[in-house]
Design a protein around this motif. Sequence first.
Motif, PDB file in Angstrom:
ATOM      1  N   VAL A   1       0.819  -1.220   0.000  1.00  0.00           N
ATOM      2  CA  VAL A   1       0.000   0.000   0.000  1.00  0.00           C
ATOM      3  C   VAL A   1       0.849   1.266   0.000  1.00  0.00           C
ATOM      4  O   VAL A   1       0.683   2.130  -0.884  1.00  0.00           O
ATOM      5  CB  VAL A   1      -1.004  -0.014   1.168  1.00  0.00           C
ATOM      6  CG1 VAL A   1      -1.622   1.379   1.370  1.00  0.00           C
ATOM      7  CG2 VAL A   1      -2.109  -1.026   0.904  1.00  0.00           C
ATOM      8  N   PRO A   2       1.766   1.481   0.955  1.00  0.00           N
ATOM      9  CA  PRO A   2       2.546   2.716   0.913  1.00  0.00           C
ATOM     10  C   PRO A   2       3.484   2.798  -0.287  1.00  0.00           C
ATOM     11  O   PRO A   2       3.779   3.905  -0.767  1.00  0.00           O
ATOM     12  CB  PRO A   2       3.331   2.690   2.233  1.00  0.00           C
ATOM     13  CG  PRO A   2       3.339   1.267   2.667  1.00  0.00           C
ATOM     14  CD  PRO A   2       2.067   0.693   2.173  1.00  0.00           C
ATOM     15  N   GLN A   3       3.949   1.657  -0.783  1.00  0.00           N
ATOM     16  CA  GLN A   3       4.822   1.690  -1.953  1.00  0.00           C
ATOM     17  C   GLN A   3       4.062   2.143  -3.198  1.00  0.00           C
ATOM     18  O   GLN A   3       4.579   2.923  -4.004  1.00  0.00           O
ATOM     19  CB  GLN A   3       5.447   0.311  -2.171  1.00  0.00           C
ATOM     20  CG  GLN A   3       6.462  -0.058  -1.106  1.00  0.00           C
ATOM     21  CD  GLN A   3       7.052  -1.442  -1.291  1.00  0.00           C
ATOM     22  OE1 GLN A   3       6.375  -2.361  -1.766  1.00  0.00           O
ATOM     23  NE2 GLN A   3       8.311  -1.615  -0.914  1.00  0.00           N
ATOM     24  N   LEU A   4       2.844   1.677  -3.361  1.00  0.00           N
ATOM     25  CA  LEU A   4       2.021   2.123  -4.479  1.00  0.00           C
ATOM     26  C   LEU A   4       1.535   3.555  -4.273  1.00  0.00           C
ATOM     27  O   LEU A   4       1.464   4.344  -5.228  1.00  0.00           O
ATOM     28  CB  LEU A   4       0.823   1.188  -4.661  1.00  0.00           C
ATOM     29  CG  LEU A   4       1.148  -0.282  -4.973  1.00  0.00           C
ATOM     30  CD1 LEU A   4      -0.137  -1.097  -5.062  1.00  0.00           C
ATOM     31  CD2 LEU A   4       1.935  -0.393  -6.271  1.00  0.00           C
ATOM     32  N   ALA A   5       1.211   3.883  -3.040  1.00  0.00           N
ATOM     33  CA  ALA A   5       0.719   5.225  -2.737  1.00  0.00           C
ATOM     34  C   ALA A   5       1.760   6.283  -3.059  1.00  0.00           C
ATOM     35  O   ALA A   5       1.421   7.393  -3.510  1.00  0.00           O
ATOM     36  CB  ALA A   5       0.317   5.321  -1.263  1.00  0.00           C
ATOM     37  N   ALA A   6       3.025   5.971  -2.835  1.00  0.00           N
ATOM     38  CA  ALA A   6       4.086   6.945  -3.114  1.00  0.00           C
ATOM     39  C   ALA A   6       4.123   7.293  -4.600  1.00  0.00           C
ATOM     40  O   ALA A   6       4.337   8.454  -4.974  1.00  0.00           O
ATOM     41  CB  ALA A   6       5.435   6.383  -2.665  1.00  0.00           C
TER      42      ALA A   6
ATOM     43  N   ASN B   1      -1.972   8.915   3.434  1.00  0.00           N
ATOM     44  CA  ASN B   1      -2.802   8.078   4.309  1.00  0.00           C
ATOM     45  C   ASN B   1      -3.617   7.065   3.505  1.00  0.00           C
ATOM     46  O   ASN B   1      -4.827   6.909   3.702  1.00  0.00           O
ATOM     47  CB  ASN B   1      -3.734   8.947   5.162  1.00  0.00           C
ATOM     48  CG  ASN B   1      -2.968   9.929   6.026  1.00  0.00           C
ATOM     49  OD1 ASN B   1      -1.966   9.580   6.642  1.00  0.00           O
ATOM     50  ND2 ASN B   1      -3.435  11.181   6.058  1.00  0.00           N
ATOM     51  N   ALA B   2      -2.949   6.404   2.593  1.00  0.00           N
ATOM     52  CA  ALA B   2      -3.630   5.518   1.656  1.00  0.00           C
ATOM     53  C   ALA B   2      -4.098   4.227   2.322  1.00  0.00           C
ATOM     54  O   ALA B   2      -3.537   3.773   3.319  1.00  0.00           O
ATOM     55  CB  ALA B   2      -2.703   5.189   0.490  1.00  0.00           C
TER      56      ALA B   2
ATOM     57  N   TRP C   1      -5.858   0.204   0.934  1.00  0.00           N
ATOM     58  CA  TRP C   1      -5.971  -0.632  -0.260  1.00  0.00           C
ATOM     59  C   TRP C   1      -7.102  -0.143  -1.155  1.00  0.00           C
ATOM     60  O   TRP C   1      -6.948  -0.059  -2.379  1.00  0.00           O
ATOM     61  CB  TRP C   1      -6.191  -2.080   0.141  1.00  0.00           C
ATOM     62  CG  TRP C   1      -6.273  -3.022  -1.021  1.00  0.00           C
ATOM     63  CD1 TRP C   1      -7.363  -3.673  -1.489  1.00  0.00           C
ATOM     64  CD2 TRP C   1      -5.185  -3.419  -1.874  1.00  0.00           C
ATOM     65  NE1 TRP C   1      -7.048  -4.448  -2.574  1.00  0.00           N
ATOM     66  CE2 TRP C   1      -5.710  -4.320  -2.827  1.00  0.00           C
ATOM     67  CE3 TRP C   1      -3.824  -3.107  -1.913  1.00  0.00           C
ATOM     68  CZ2 TRP C   1      -4.922  -4.902  -3.821  1.00  0.00           C
ATOM     69  CZ3 TRP C   1      -3.035  -3.697  -2.909  1.00  0.00           C
ATOM     70  CH2 TRP C   1      -3.584  -4.568  -3.842  1.00  0.00           C
ATOM     71  N   GLU C   2      -8.219   0.232  -0.558  1.00  0.00           N
ATOM     72  CA  GLU C   2      -9.358   0.697  -1.356  1.00  0.00           C
ATOM     73  C   GLU C   2      -9.069   2.029  -2.036  1.00  0.00           C
ATOM     74  O   GLU C   2      -9.494   2.260  -3.166  1.00  0.00           O
ATOM     75  CB  GLU C   2     -10.602   0.804  -0.472  1.00  0.00           C
ATOM     76  CG  GLU C   2     -11.149  -0.544  -0.007  1.00  0.00           C
ATOM     77  CD  GLU C   2     -11.473  -1.481  -1.161  1.00  0.00           C
ATOM     78  OE1 GLU C   2     -12.042  -1.006  -2.175  1.00  0.00           O
ATOM     79  OE2 GLU C   2     -11.138  -2.683  -1.057  1.00  0.00           O
ATOM     80  N   SER C   3      -8.332   2.925  -1.365  1.00  0.00           N
ATOM     81  CA  SER C   3      -8.015   4.213  -2.002  1.00  0.00           C
ATOM     82  C   SER C   3      -7.009   4.023  -3.132  1.00  0.00           C
ATOM     83  O   SER C   3      -7.034   4.769  -4.120  1.00  0.00           O
ATOM     84  CB  SER C   3      -7.496   5.214  -0.975  1.00  0.00           C
ATOM     85  OG  SER C   3      -6.215   4.853  -0.475  1.00  0.00           O
ATOM     86  N   ILE C   4      -6.138   3.029  -3.006  1.00  0.00           N
ATOM     87  CA  ILE C   4      -5.231   2.688  -4.106  1.00  0.00           C
ATOM     88  C   ILE C   4      -6.047   2.263  -5.325  1.00  0.00           C
ATOM     89  O   ILE C   4      -5.822   2.721  -6.451  1.00  0.00           O
ATOM     90  CB  ILE C   4      -4.259   1.560  -3.704  1.00  0.00           C
ATOM     91  CG1 ILE C   4      -3.305   2.010  -2.601  1.00  0.00           C
ATOM     92  CG2 ILE C   4      -3.500   1.030  -4.920  1.00  0.00           C
ATOM     93  CD1 ILE C   4      -2.229   2.960  -3.030  1.00  0.00           C
TER      94      ILE C   4
END
Length: 415
Positions: free
Chosen positions: A67-72, A78-79, A81-84
Amino acid sequence: MFNPSDHPVYPELQEACQYYPAIDNHAHPLLKEEHRDRFDFEGLISEAQGSALAVDAVHTLACRRAVPQLAAVLNLQNATWESIKAARAKLPYSDLCNLFMHPSVTGIQCMLLDDGLGGVEEFAEGLSWHDKFAGSPTRRIVRVEIVAEGVLHPLLKPHQAINASTLNSFNVALKASLTESGNDDNVVGFKSIACYRTGLDVAPSAESDESILTCLREVYTTYQQTGKIRLAHKTLNDHVVRMALEVAGKCGKPVQFHTGLGDNDITLNRSSPSCLQPAIKAYPDTLFVLLHSSYPFTREAGYLTAVYPNVFLDFGEVFPFVSGAGQRSIIQQVLELCPTNKILWSTDGHWWPESFYLGVVQARQALYDVLSEYVARGELTERDAVITVQNSLFHNANKLYNLRLEPDLSFFARK
Protein backbone atom coordinates in the motif's frame (compact mmCIF):
# COMPACT_ATOMS: atom_id res chain seq x y z
CA MET A 1 12.78 2.63 -6.30
CA PHE A 2 13.68 1.77 -2.71
CA ASN A 3 14.57 4.64 -0.40
CA PRO A 4 18.34 4.73 0.05
CA SER A 5 20.14 6.31 2.95
CA ASP A 6 21.59 9.76 2.32
CA HIS A 7 24.90 8.41 3.61
CA PRO A 8 24.98 4.73 2.64
CA VAL A 9 27.47 2.48 4.34
CA TYR A 10 28.15 0.65 1.04
CA PRO A 11 27.61 3.19 -1.77
CA GLU A 12 28.78 0.94 -4.62
CA LEU A 13 26.45 -1.84 -3.52
CA GLN A 14 23.57 0.60 -3.16
CA GLU A 15 24.29 1.95 -6.63
CA ALA A 16 24.18 -1.53 -8.13
CA CYS A 17 21.01 -2.56 -6.30
CA GLN A 18 19.20 0.64 -7.12
CA TYR A 19 20.24 1.32 -10.70
CA TYR A 20 21.80 -1.64 -12.47
CA PRO A 21 19.69 -2.68 -15.50
CA ALA A 22 17.69 -5.86 -15.11
CA ILE A 23 16.49 -8.67 -17.35
CA ASP A 24 13.07 -9.88 -16.24
CA ASN A 25 13.51 -13.55 -17.10
CA HIS A 26 9.90 -14.58 -16.47
CA ALA A 27 6.72 -12.50 -16.74
CA HIS A 28 3.41 -12.33 -18.59
CA PRO A 29 1.64 -9.69 -20.71
CA LEU A 30 -0.37 -6.76 -19.38
CA LEU A 31 -4.11 -6.46 -19.86
CA LYS A 32 -5.51 -4.43 -22.71
CA GLU A 33 -7.09 -1.13 -21.72
CA GLU A 34 -10.62 -2.39 -22.35
CA HIS A 35 -9.95 -5.32 -20.01
CA ARG A 36 -8.06 -3.45 -17.29
CA ASP A 37 -10.64 -4.50 -14.67
CA ARG A 38 -11.13 -8.04 -15.93
CA PHE A 39 -9.50 -9.66 -12.88
CA ASP A 40 -9.65 -8.84 -9.17
CA PHE A 41 -6.83 -6.43 -8.32
CA GLU A 42 -6.10 -8.43 -5.16
CA GLY A 43 -4.36 -10.89 -7.48
CA LEU A 44 -1.52 -8.38 -7.39
CA ILE A 45 -0.53 -9.53 -3.91
CA SER A 46 -1.77 -13.13 -3.71
CA GLU A 47 -2.16 -16.33 -5.75
CA ALA A 48 -5.29 -17.23 -3.76
CA GLN A 49 -8.73 -17.59 -5.30
CA GLY A 50 -12.31 -17.02 -4.20
CA SER A 51 -12.85 -15.68 -0.69
CA ALA A 52 -9.23 -16.45 0.20
CA LEU A 53 -8.34 -13.76 -2.33
CA ALA A 54 -11.23 -11.33 -1.94
CA VAL A 55 -11.39 -11.42 1.87
CA ASP A 56 -8.09 -12.71 3.26
CA ALA A 57 -5.39 -11.39 0.92
CA VAL A 58 -5.72 -7.78 2.06
CA HIS A 59 -4.82 -8.84 5.60
CA THR A 60 -1.38 -10.16 4.65
CA LEU A 61 1.87 -8.36 5.38
CA ALA A 62 2.48 -8.41 1.64
CA CYS A 63 -0.57 -6.20 1.13
CA ARG A 64 0.22 -3.91 4.05
CA ARG A 65 3.66 -3.31 2.61
CA ALA A 66 2.45 -2.77 -0.96
CA VAL A 67 0.00 0.00 0.00
CA PRO A 68 2.55 2.72 0.91
CA GLN A 69 4.82 1.69 -1.95
CA LEU A 70 2.02 2.12 -4.48
CA ALA A 71 0.72 5.22 -2.74
CA ALA A 72 4.09 6.94 -3.11
CA VAL A 73 3.89 6.56 -6.90
CA LEU A 74 0.24 7.66 -6.99
CA ASN A 75 1.00 10.61 -4.66
CA LEU A 76 -1.59 9.54 -2.10
CA GLN A 77 -1.55 10.44 1.59
CA ASN A 78 -2.80 8.08 4.31
CA ALA A 79 -3.63 5.52 1.66
CA THR A 80 -5.61 2.32 2.09
CA TRP A 81 -5.97 -0.63 -0.26
CA GLU A 82 -9.36 0.70 -1.36
CA SER A 83 -8.02 4.21 -2.00
CA ILE A 84 -5.23 2.69 -4.11
CA LYS A 85 -7.84 0.90 -6.21
CA ALA A 86 -9.91 4.06 -6.55
CA ALA A 87 -6.95 6.20 -7.56
CA ARG A 88 -5.70 3.82 -10.23
CA ALA A 89 -9.20 3.48 -11.66
CA LYS A 90 -9.31 7.23 -12.31
CA LEU A 91 -6.06 7.32 -14.26
CA PRO A 92 -5.95 6.92 -18.03
CA TYR A 93 -4.51 3.50 -18.71
CA SER A 94 -1.48 4.79 -20.59
CA ASP A 95 -0.62 7.05 -17.64
CA LEU A 96 -1.02 4.17 -15.19
CA CYS A 97 1.29 1.95 -17.23
CA ASN A 98 3.92 4.67 -17.59
CA LEU A 99 3.85 5.47 -13.88
CA PHE A 100 4.69 1.93 -12.90
CA MET A 101 6.37 0.44 -15.98
CA HIS A 102 8.51 3.08 -17.67
CA PRO A 103 12.10 1.79 -17.87
CA SER A 104 13.37 4.94 -16.16
CA VAL A 105 11.31 3.79 -13.15
CA THR A 106 11.96 0.04 -13.17
CA GLY A 107 15.35 -0.30 -14.81
CA ILE A 108 14.08 -3.31 -16.76
CA GLN A 109 16.09 -3.57 -19.96
CA CYS A 110 14.47 -6.69 -21.40
CA MET A 111 11.37 -8.77 -20.62
CA LEU A 112 10.94 -12.46 -21.38
CA LEU A 113 7.19 -13.05 -21.53
CA ASP A 114 5.28 -16.32 -21.26
CA ASP A 115 2.18 -15.67 -23.38
CA GLY A 116 0.51 -19.00 -22.56
CA LEU A 117 -1.16 -17.84 -19.34
CA GLY A 118 -4.92 -18.46 -19.44
CA GLY A 119 -6.67 -15.29 -20.61
CA VAL A 120 -3.69 -13.77 -22.40
CA GLU A 121 -4.99 -14.42 -25.89
CA GLU A 122 -8.38 -12.84 -25.14
CA PHE A 123 -7.54 -10.04 -22.72
CA ALA A 124 -3.85 -9.09 -22.92
CA GLU A 125 -1.61 -7.03 -25.16
CA GLY A 126 0.77 -8.62 -27.66
CA LEU A 127 4.44 -9.02 -26.88
CA SER A 128 5.77 -6.19 -29.05
CA TRP A 129 3.39 -3.73 -27.31
CA HIS A 130 5.56 -4.12 -24.20
CA ASP A 131 8.73 -2.91 -25.94
CA LYS A 132 8.02 0.66 -24.83
CA PHE A 133 8.58 -0.43 -21.22
CA ALA A 134 12.08 -1.83 -21.69
CA GLY A 135 15.35 -0.84 -23.29
CA SER A 136 15.44 -3.90 -25.59
CA PRO A 137 12.81 -5.83 -27.56
CA THR A 138 10.57 -8.22 -25.65
CA ARG A 139 11.31 -11.92 -26.17
CA ARG A 140 9.02 -14.93 -25.92
CA ILE A 141 8.78 -17.97 -23.64
CA VAL A 142 6.65 -20.81 -25.12
CA ARG A 143 4.39 -22.73 -22.72
CA VAL A 144 4.60 -26.35 -23.85
CA GLU A 145 1.33 -27.68 -22.42
CA ILE A 146 -0.62 -25.00 -24.29
CA VAL A 147 1.22 -25.88 -27.49
CA ALA A 148 0.33 -29.55 -26.97
CA GLU A 149 -3.34 -28.72 -26.42
CA GLY A 150 -3.34 -26.69 -29.63
CA VAL A 151 -1.76 -29.55 -31.53
CA LEU A 152 -4.37 -31.98 -30.20
CA HIS A 153 -7.36 -29.87 -31.18
CA PRO A 154 -7.51 -30.70 -34.92
CA LEU A 155 -6.83 -34.38 -34.19
CA LEU A 156 -9.89 -34.85 -31.98
CA LYS A 157 -12.59 -34.85 -34.62
CA PRO A 158 -16.18 -36.05 -34.05
CA HIS A 159 -16.50 -39.82 -34.29
CA GLN A 160 -12.71 -40.06 -34.66
CA ALA A 161 -11.11 -43.30 -33.48
CA ILE A 162 -8.20 -42.58 -31.12
CA ASN A 163 -5.56 -45.09 -32.15
CA ALA A 164 -1.85 -45.48 -32.85
CA SER A 165 -2.18 -43.25 -35.90
CA THR A 166 -3.59 -40.46 -33.72
CA LEU A 167 -0.69 -40.74 -31.31
CA ASN A 168 1.83 -40.73 -34.13
CA SER A 169 0.23 -37.64 -35.69
CA PHE A 170 0.29 -35.92 -32.30
CA ASN A 171 3.94 -36.77 -31.72
CA VAL A 172 5.02 -35.58 -35.15
CA ALA A 173 3.03 -32.34 -34.97
CA LEU A 174 4.11 -31.52 -31.40
CA LYS A 175 7.77 -32.15 -32.12
CA ALA A 176 7.54 -30.01 -35.26
CA SER A 177 5.88 -27.16 -33.38
CA LEU A 178 8.40 -27.26 -30.52
CA THR A 179 11.30 -27.47 -32.97
CA GLU A 180 9.96 -24.48 -34.89
CA SER A 181 9.86 -22.51 -31.65
CA GLY A 182 13.33 -23.73 -30.75
CA ASN A 183 14.64 -22.37 -34.05
CA ASP A 184 12.81 -19.03 -33.70
CA ASP A 185 15.19 -16.24 -32.69
CA ASN A 186 12.36 -14.43 -30.89
CA VAL A 187 11.76 -17.46 -28.66
CA VAL A 188 14.38 -17.70 -25.92
CA GLY A 189 13.01 -20.62 -23.93
CA PHE A 190 10.17 -22.95 -23.00
CA LYS A 191 7.96 -23.14 -19.93
CA SER A 192 6.18 -26.12 -18.34
CA ILE A 193 3.26 -26.00 -15.93
CA ALA A 194 3.47 -29.70 -15.10
CA CYS A 195 3.53 -28.57 -11.47
CA TYR A 196 -0.06 -27.35 -11.82
CA ARG A 197 -1.35 -30.17 -13.94
CA THR A 198 0.04 -33.43 -12.55
CA GLY A 199 3.09 -32.58 -10.41
CA LEU A 200 6.82 -32.23 -10.93
CA ASP A 201 7.57 -35.94 -10.52
CA VAL A 202 7.99 -36.28 -14.29
CA ALA A 203 8.82 -39.87 -15.25
CA PRO A 204 12.22 -39.77 -16.97
CA SER A 205 11.47 -42.69 -19.29
CA ALA A 206 8.56 -43.27 -21.64
CA GLU A 207 5.42 -45.17 -20.76
CA SER A 208 3.91 -47.62 -23.24
CA ASP A 209 2.09 -46.22 -26.25
CA GLU A 210 -1.08 -47.90 -25.03
CA SER A 211 -1.00 -46.06 -21.70
CA ILE A 212 -0.57 -42.75 -23.54
CA LEU A 213 -3.44 -43.68 -25.86
CA THR A 214 -5.64 -44.38 -22.84
CA CYS A 215 -5.01 -40.79 -21.69
CA LEU A 216 -5.72 -39.43 -25.16
CA ARG A 217 -9.04 -41.26 -25.21
CA GLU A 218 -9.97 -39.72 -21.86
CA VAL A 219 -9.02 -36.28 -23.15
CA TYR A 220 -11.16 -36.93 -26.22
CA THR A 221 -14.17 -37.97 -24.09
CA THR A 222 -13.89 -34.82 -22.00
CA TYR A 223 -13.55 -32.73 -25.16
CA GLN A 224 -16.72 -34.26 -26.60
CA GLN A 225 -18.58 -33.39 -23.40
CA THR A 226 -17.22 -29.92 -22.69
CA GLY A 227 -15.62 -28.66 -25.88
CA LYS A 228 -12.38 -28.06 -23.97
CA ILE A 229 -8.97 -29.70 -24.15
CA ARG A 230 -6.87 -29.73 -21.00
CA LEU A 231 -3.87 -31.92 -20.37
CA ALA A 232 -4.38 -33.28 -16.87
CA HIS A 233 -3.34 -36.93 -17.21
CA LYS A 234 0.06 -37.71 -15.79
CA THR A 235 1.23 -40.23 -18.36
CA LEU A 236 0.32 -37.88 -21.23
CA ASN A 237 1.66 -34.79 -19.49
CA ASP A 238 4.97 -36.46 -18.73
CA HIS A 239 5.17 -37.54 -22.38
CA VAL A 240 4.74 -33.91 -23.48
CA VAL A 241 7.35 -32.64 -21.02
CA ARG A 242 9.88 -35.25 -22.14
CA MET A 243 9.41 -34.22 -25.76
CA ALA A 244 9.97 -30.59 -24.79
CA LEU A 245 13.10 -31.46 -22.80
CA GLU A 246 14.51 -33.39 -25.75
CA VAL A 247 13.86 -30.59 -28.24
CA ALA A 248 15.10 -27.91 -25.86
CA GLY A 249 18.32 -29.83 -25.23
CA LYS A 250 19.01 -30.07 -28.96
CA CYS A 251 18.30 -26.38 -29.65
CA GLY A 252 20.08 -25.13 -26.53
CA LYS A 253 17.16 -23.21 -25.07
CA PRO A 254 16.20 -23.47 -21.37
CA VAL A 255 13.00 -24.97 -20.02
CA GLN A 256 11.42 -23.05 -17.16
CA PHE A 257 9.40 -25.01 -14.63
CA HIS A 258 6.84 -23.53 -12.29
CA THR A 259 7.94 -24.77 -8.87
CA GLY A 260 6.60 -24.13 -5.39
CA LEU A 261 4.38 -21.12 -4.84
CA GLY A 262 1.11 -21.17 -6.78
CA ASP A 263 -2.66 -21.15 -6.43
CA ASN A 264 -4.81 -23.92 -4.97
CA ASP A 265 -4.63 -26.04 -8.15
CA ILE A 266 -1.18 -27.16 -7.03
CA THR A 267 -0.62 -30.25 -4.93
CA LEU A 268 1.98 -28.73 -2.64
CA ASN A 269 4.04 -31.82 -1.89
CA ARG A 270 4.44 -32.46 -5.63
CA SER A 271 5.55 -28.90 -6.36
CA SER A 272 8.97 -29.31 -4.77
CA PRO A 273 11.82 -29.10 -7.31
CA SER A 274 13.31 -32.22 -5.73
CA CYS A 275 10.59 -34.13 -7.61
CA LEU A 276 12.33 -33.09 -10.84
CA GLN A 277 15.65 -34.71 -9.90
CA PRO A 278 15.19 -37.88 -12.02
CA ALA A 279 14.34 -35.77 -15.09
CA ILE A 280 17.27 -33.42 -14.44
CA LYS A 281 19.60 -36.43 -14.38
CA ALA A 282 17.99 -38.01 -17.45
CA TYR A 283 18.39 -34.86 -19.59
CA PRO A 284 21.87 -33.53 -18.77
CA ASP A 285 22.04 -31.51 -21.99
CA THR A 286 18.83 -29.62 -21.20
CA LEU A 287 18.91 -26.43 -19.13
CA PHE A 288 16.34 -26.35 -16.30
CA VAL A 289 15.16 -23.09 -14.71
CA LEU A 290 13.36 -23.50 -11.38
CA LEU A 291 10.93 -20.60 -11.13
CA HIS A 292 9.62 -18.59 -8.16
CA SER A 293 12.44 -19.41 -5.72
CA SER A 294 10.66 -22.80 -5.46
CA TYR A 295 9.17 -21.30 -2.28
CA PRO A 296 8.71 -22.84 0.26
CA PHE A 297 11.27 -25.36 -1.06
CA THR A 298 14.05 -22.85 -1.73
CA ARG A 299 16.83 -24.82 -0.07
CA GLU A 300 15.99 -27.90 -2.15
CA ALA A 301 16.23 -25.78 -5.29
CA GLY A 302 19.57 -24.36 -4.18
CA TYR A 303 20.88 -27.86 -3.65
CA LEU A 304 19.93 -28.88 -7.19
CA THR A 305 21.72 -25.86 -8.69
CA ALA A 306 24.83 -26.73 -6.68
CA VAL A 307 25.14 -30.34 -7.80
CA TYR A 308 23.78 -30.27 -11.37
CA PRO A 309 25.41 -28.01 -13.98
CA ASN A 310 22.19 -27.77 -15.99
CA VAL A 311 19.99 -26.29 -13.21
CA PHE A 312 19.37 -22.58 -12.55
CA LEU A 313 17.23 -20.84 -9.94
CA ASP A 314 14.91 -17.88 -10.44
CA PHE A 315 14.07 -15.81 -7.36
CA GLY A 316 10.92 -14.14 -8.66
CA GLU A 317 7.22 -14.02 -7.73
CA VAL A 318 8.00 -13.83 -4.01
CA PHE A 319 8.03 -10.07 -4.73
CA PRO A 320 5.40 -9.04 -3.60
CA PHE A 321 3.61 -12.23 -2.50
CA VAL A 322 5.84 -12.82 0.54
CA SER A 323 6.52 -10.39 3.41
CA GLY A 324 9.71 -8.35 3.44
CA ALA A 325 11.25 -10.55 6.13
CA GLY A 326 10.28 -13.62 4.13
CA GLN A 327 11.87 -12.20 0.98
CA ARG A 328 15.14 -11.58 2.78
CA SER A 329 15.06 -15.10 4.20
CA ILE A 330 14.44 -16.54 0.73
CA ILE A 331 17.42 -14.71 -0.77
CA GLN A 332 19.54 -15.89 2.14
CA GLN A 333 18.43 -19.47 1.48
CA VAL A 334 19.21 -19.08 -2.23
CA LEU A 335 22.71 -17.87 -1.39
CA GLU A 336 23.34 -20.66 1.13
CA LEU A 337 24.29 -23.09 -1.62
CA CYS A 338 23.36 -21.79 -5.07
CA PRO A 339 26.32 -20.68 -7.19
CA THR A 340 25.90 -16.96 -7.84
CA ASN A 341 26.38 -17.45 -11.58
CA LYS A 342 23.13 -19.48 -11.65
CA ILE A 343 20.75 -17.02 -9.95
CA LEU A 344 18.12 -15.24 -12.08
CA TRP A 345 15.65 -12.50 -11.23
CA SER A 346 12.09 -12.00 -12.43
CA THR A 347 8.89 -10.18 -11.51
CA ASP A 348 6.41 -12.81 -12.67
CA GLY A 349 4.57 -9.61 -13.58
CA HIS A 350 1.14 -10.14 -15.10
CA TRP A 351 -2.08 -8.25 -15.89
CA TRP A 352 -1.27 -5.07 -13.92
CA PRO A 353 1.69 -2.67 -14.36
CA GLU A 354 1.96 -2.47 -10.58
CA SER A 355 3.05 -6.12 -10.49
CA PHE A 356 6.21 -5.25 -12.41
CA TYR A 357 6.91 -2.23 -10.24
CA LEU A 358 6.57 -4.07 -6.93
CA GLY A 359 8.60 -6.96 -8.32
CA VAL A 360 11.44 -4.55 -9.06
CA VAL A 361 11.41 -2.28 -6.04
CA GLN A 362 11.11 -5.04 -3.48
CA ALA A 363 13.74 -7.27 -5.09
CA ARG A 364 16.28 -4.44 -5.26
CA GLN A 365 15.67 -3.56 -1.63
CA ALA A 366 15.94 -7.18 -0.49
CA LEU A 367 19.20 -7.69 -2.37
CA TYR A 368 20.75 -4.67 -0.69
CA ASP A 369 19.49 -5.65 2.76
CA VAL A 370 20.87 -9.18 2.54
CA LEU A 371 24.15 -8.51 0.77
CA SER A 372 25.03 -5.50 2.93
CA GLU A 373 24.76 -7.77 5.98
CA TYR A 374 27.19 -10.25 4.42
CA VAL A 375 29.62 -7.43 3.67
CA ALA A 376 29.29 -6.11 7.23
CA ARG A 377 30.16 -9.54 8.61
CA GLY A 378 33.16 -9.85 6.32
CA GLU A 379 31.65 -12.78 4.39
CA LEU A 380 31.76 -10.84 1.11
CA THR A 381 33.70 -7.85 -0.07
CA GLU A 382 31.61 -4.97 -1.31
CA ARG A 383 32.95 -5.63 -4.80
CA ASP A 384 31.88 -9.29 -4.60
CA ALA A 385 28.42 -8.18 -3.51
CA VAL A 386 28.18 -5.73 -6.42
CA ILE A 387 29.12 -8.45 -8.90
CA THR A 388 26.50 -10.75 -7.36
CA VAL A 389 23.83 -8.09 -7.91
CA GLN A 390 24.89 -7.38 -11.47
CA ASN A 391 24.97 -11.07 -12.34
CA SER A 392 21.65 -11.96 -10.73
CA LEU A 393 19.82 -8.98 -12.24
CA PHE A 394 21.34 -9.04 -15.71
CA HIS A 395 24.36 -11.07 -16.76
CA ASN A 396 23.27 -14.58 -15.76
CA ALA A 397 20.01 -14.32 -17.72
CA ASN A 398 21.77 -12.60 -20.61
CA LYS A 399 24.11 -15.57 -20.94
CA LEU A 400 21.59 -18.35 -20.23
CA TYR A 401 19.05 -17.11 -22.80
CA ASN A 402 21.74 -16.04 -25.28
CA LEU A 403 20.30 -12.51 -25.48
CA ARG A 404 23.61 -10.89 -26.45
CA LEU A 405 22.77 -7.62 -24.70
CA GLU A 406 25.02 -5.01 -23.13
CA PRO A 407 23.78 -3.38 -19.90
CA ASP A 408 22.45 0.08 -20.76
CA LEU A 409 22.48 2.59 -17.92
CA SER A 410 21.38 5.52 -20.07
CA PHE A 411 17.62 5.01 -19.79
CA PHE A 412 17.54 4.64 -16.02
CA ALA A 413 16.93 8.01 -14.36
CA ARG A 414 18.73 8.63 -11.07
CA LYS A 415 16.37 10.34 -8.68
